[in-house]
Scaffold this motif. Structure first.
Motif, PDB file in Angstrom:
ATOM      1  N   ALA A  59      66.722 103.357   7.816  1.00 47.24           N
ATOM      2  CA  ALA A  59      65.679 102.625   7.086  1.00 47.24           C
ATOM      3  C   ALA A  59      64.275 102.883   7.634  1.00 47.24           C
ATOM      4  O   ALA A  59      63.348 102.098   7.369  1.00 47.24           O
ATOM      5  N   GLU A  60      64.117 103.925   8.420  1.00 46.75           N
ATOM      6  CA  GLU A  60      62.789 104.300   8.901  1.00 46.75           C
ATOM      7  C   GLU A  60      62.529 105.756   8.553  1.00 46.75           C
ATOM      8  O   GLU A  60      63.457 106.521   8.259  1.00 46.75           O
ATOM      9  N   GLY A  61      61.263 106.159   8.640  1.00 48.61           N
ATOM     10  CA  GLY A  61      60.955 107.564   8.442  1.00 48.61           C
ATOM     11  C   GLY A  61      61.170 108.345   9.730  1.00 48.61           C
ATOM     12  O   GLY A  61      61.240 107.776  10.813  1.00 48.61           O
ATOM     13  N   PRO A  62      61.286 109.665   9.629  1.00 49.22           N
ATOM     14  CA  PRO A  62      61.405 110.494  10.833  1.00 49.22           C
ATOM     15  C   PRO A  62      60.166 110.352  11.715  1.00 49.22           C
ATOM     16  O   PRO A  62      59.052 110.221  11.204  1.00 49.22           O
ATOM     17  N   THR A  63      60.375 110.398  13.028  1.00 47.65           N
ATOM     18  CA  THR A  63      59.248 110.372  13.970  1.00 47.65           C
ATOM     19  C   THR A  63      59.326 111.599  14.868  1.00 47.65           C
ATOM     20  O   THR A  63      60.410 112.025  15.276  1.00 47.65           O
ATOM     21  N   PHE A  69      66.461 115.694  13.266  1.00 41.15           N
ATOM     22  CA  PHE A  69      66.147 116.786  12.343  1.00 41.15           C
ATOM     23  C   PHE A  69      65.403 117.886  13.093  1.00 41.15           C
ATOM     24  O   PHE A  69      64.449 117.617  13.827  1.00 41.15           O
ATOM     25  N   LEU A 119      65.454 117.445   3.993  1.00 34.54           N
ATOM     26  CA  LEU A 119      64.124 116.965   3.604  1.00 34.54           C
ATOM     27  C   LEU A 119      63.371 118.143   3.017  1.00 34.54           C
ATOM     28  O   LEU A 119      63.083 119.114   3.711  1.00 34.54           O
ATOM     29  N   LYS A 120      63.039 118.049   1.730  1.00 39.30           N
ATOM     30  CA  LYS A 120      62.392 119.193   1.071  1.00 39.30           C
ATOM     31  C   LYS A 120      60.992 118.831   0.614  1.00 39.30           C
ATOM     32  O   LYS A 120      60.773 117.788  -0.003  1.00 39.30           O
ATOM     33  N   ILE A 121      60.032 119.710   0.905  1.00 38.40           N
ATOM     34  CA  ILE A 121      58.660 119.459   0.506  1.00 38.40           C
ATOM     35  C   ILE A 121      58.539 119.520  -1.008  1.00 38.40           C
ATOM     36  O   ILE A 121      59.148 120.365  -1.673  1.00 38.40           O
ATOM     37  N   PHE A 158      55.509 110.052   9.134  1.00 37.93           N
ATOM     38  CA  PHE A 158      56.219 109.685   7.914  1.00 37.93           C
ATOM     39  C   PHE A 158      56.163 108.191   7.638  1.00 37.93           C
ATOM     40  O   PHE A 158      56.137 107.360   8.552  1.00 37.93           O
ATOM     41  N   GLY A 159      56.199 107.871   6.351  1.00 34.77           N
ATOM     42  CA  GLY A 159      56.479 106.510   5.934  1.00 34.77           C
ATOM     43  C   GLY A 159      57.971 106.238   6.051  1.00 34.77           C
ATOM     44  O   GLY A 159      58.754 107.121   6.402  1.00 34.77           O
ATOM     45  N   SER A 160      58.375 105.021   5.727  1.00 42.13           N
ATOM     46  CA  SER A 160      59.773 104.620   5.922  1.00 42.13           C
ATOM     47  C   SER A 160      60.666 104.985   4.734  1.00 42.13           C
ATOM     48  O   SER A 160      61.864 104.746   4.781  1.00 42.13           O
ATOM     49  N   GLN A 190      64.435 113.664   0.178  1.00 42.56           N
ATOM     50  CA  GLN A 190      65.686 113.868   0.916  1.00 42.56           C
ATOM     51  C   GLN A 190      66.827 113.812  -0.086  1.00 42.56           C
ATOM     52  O   GLN A 190      67.120 112.764  -0.667  1.00 42.56           O
ATOM     53  N   TYR A 250      51.622 114.344   2.155  1.00 40.79           N
ATOM     54  CA  TYR A 250      52.764 115.077   1.606  1.00 40.79           C
ATOM     55  C   TYR A 250      53.736 114.123   0.914  1.00 40.79           C
ATOM     56  O   TYR A 250      53.827 112.948   1.263  1.00 40.79           O
ATOM     57  N   PHE A 258      60.016 110.478   0.817  1.00 41.30           N
ATOM     58  CA  PHE A 258      59.203 110.160   1.987  1.00 41.30           C
ATOM     59  C   PHE A 258      57.790 110.684   1.803  1.00 41.30           C
ATOM     60  O   PHE A 258      57.578 111.848   1.449  1.00 41.30           O
ATOM     61  N   PHE A 295      62.791 121.638   6.912  1.00 43.24           N
ATOM     62  CA  PHE A 295      63.701 120.820   7.708  1.00 43.24           C
ATOM     63  C   PHE A 295      65.151 121.256   7.530  1.00 43.24           C
ATOM     64  O   PHE A 295      65.540 121.762   6.471  1.00 43.24           O
ATOM     65  N   GLY A 296      65.944 120.991   8.579  1.00 41.47           N
ATOM     66  CA  GLY A 296      67.395 121.078   8.468  1.00 41.47           C
ATOM     67  C   GLY A 296      67.941 119.786   7.889  1.00 41.47           C
ATOM     68  O   GLY A 296      67.185 118.877   7.517  1.00 41.47           O
ATOM     69  N   TYR A 328      57.902 114.351   0.449  1.00 41.47           N
ATOM     70  CA  TYR A 328      59.169 115.030   0.722  1.00 41.47           C
ATOM     71  C   TYR A 328      60.282 114.270  -0.006  1.00 41.47           C
ATOM     72  O   TYR A 328      60.220 113.060  -0.166  1.00 41.47           O
ATOM     73  N   ALA A 383      54.153 123.721   4.607  1.00 44.06           N
ATOM     74  CA  ALA A 383      54.746 122.490   5.106  1.00 44.06           C
ATOM     75  C   ALA A 383      55.959 122.835   5.959  1.00 44.06           C
ATOM     76  O   ALA A 383      56.455 123.955   5.934  1.00 44.06           O
ATOM     77  N   LEU A 384      56.408 121.861   6.711  1.00 39.93           N
ATOM     78  CA  LEU A 384      57.588 122.050   7.542  1.00 39.93           C
ATOM     79  C   LEU A 384      58.829 122.238   6.682  1.00 39.93           C
ATOM     80  O   LEU A 384      58.973 121.602   5.633  1.00 39.93           O
TER      81      LEU A 384
END
Lengths: 113, 114
Positions: free
Chosen positions: A41-45, A89, B43-45, B105-107, B37, B33, B90, A103-104, B35, A100-101
């Protein structure tokens, strides 16, 4: 075509032991790599990063290793703590590009007390 | 004081509806951005804006339209929602546009299309 792959969806380790999370990439243009940590329930950090001019970067209990010839990186967590339980990730980018990044799909780490 | 906040957190809607997700950042960043999921957890842009200018627009159906009224806000509007749009979306921000920028990132917004 996934350019960043994390082939282990989950990993379980005992508290105090080492956790090793792996990541492979296919795009040879990638020159900057990051690890992100995500709780439910949180975003990636952001956790730690490494440039392709290095083969190791360390920050406290976290170390990232980069093997460019194998197009492989790994994140080591020593010692592992229950609070490290999260999804990790791997991400990659062309550092100087306007990109942009990428991700896996993440690896879920469970650290058992 | 949340750095990147997005609303709503959960969105349940019927196929064919139009919906919006809002995002705001108070970090003073120039780049934002969206993204997605997907079901396989990648996670795709989707989009990226720098100072209100669209700089990344990946292969996304044109039912998705980002809007950036100022550099602190990036909203996502989705027309004619389809079942396959169900995902977690996201929002993120970074200081600049280079690929080695850290993203904040936001949540996330969990979108469920029924």
């Amino acid at each position: 075509d996934q350019q960043v792959k994390q082939n282990s969806p989950s990993l379980s380790v005992q508290e105090g032991r080492i956790s090793i999370l792996n990541c492979d990439y296919t795009n040879s243009m990638f020159d900057y790599f990051l690890w992100y940590k995500k709780y439910p329930a949180e975003g990636p950090t952001f956790l730690i990063s490494i440039s392709s001019i290095k083969d190791k970067n360390e920050d406290g209990r976290f170390t990232v290793f980069l093997n460019k010839s194998a197009k492989h990186l790994s994140l080591h967590i020593v010692p592992s703590q229950p609070g490290d339980s999260a999804v990790y990730f791997c991400a990659a980018s062309v550092g100087t590009g306007r990109r942009a990044l990428t991700f896996g799909s993440g690896t879920r780490l469970q650290v058992q007390p | 004081d949340t750095a990147v906040s997005q609303t709503p957190k959960y969105l349940v809607t019927q196929m064919g509806n139009d919906k919006s997700i809002k995002c705001e950042q108070n970090l003073g960043h120039d780049t934002m951005y969206w993204y997605k999921q997907d079901s396989k957890k990648f996670l795709k842009i989707m989009f990226s804006y720098n100072n209100k200018e669209l700089i990344i627009n990946e292969t996304v159906p044109n039912r998705f339209s980002p809007k950036s009224p100022d550099k602190a806000h990036l909203n996502l509007h989705i027309n004619s929602l389809e079942l396959g749009d169900s995902a977690v979306y996201f929002c993120a921000s970074s200081e600049g546009v280079a690929g080695n920028e850290k993203l904040f990132f936001g949540s996330g917004t969990q979108l469920s299309v029924l």
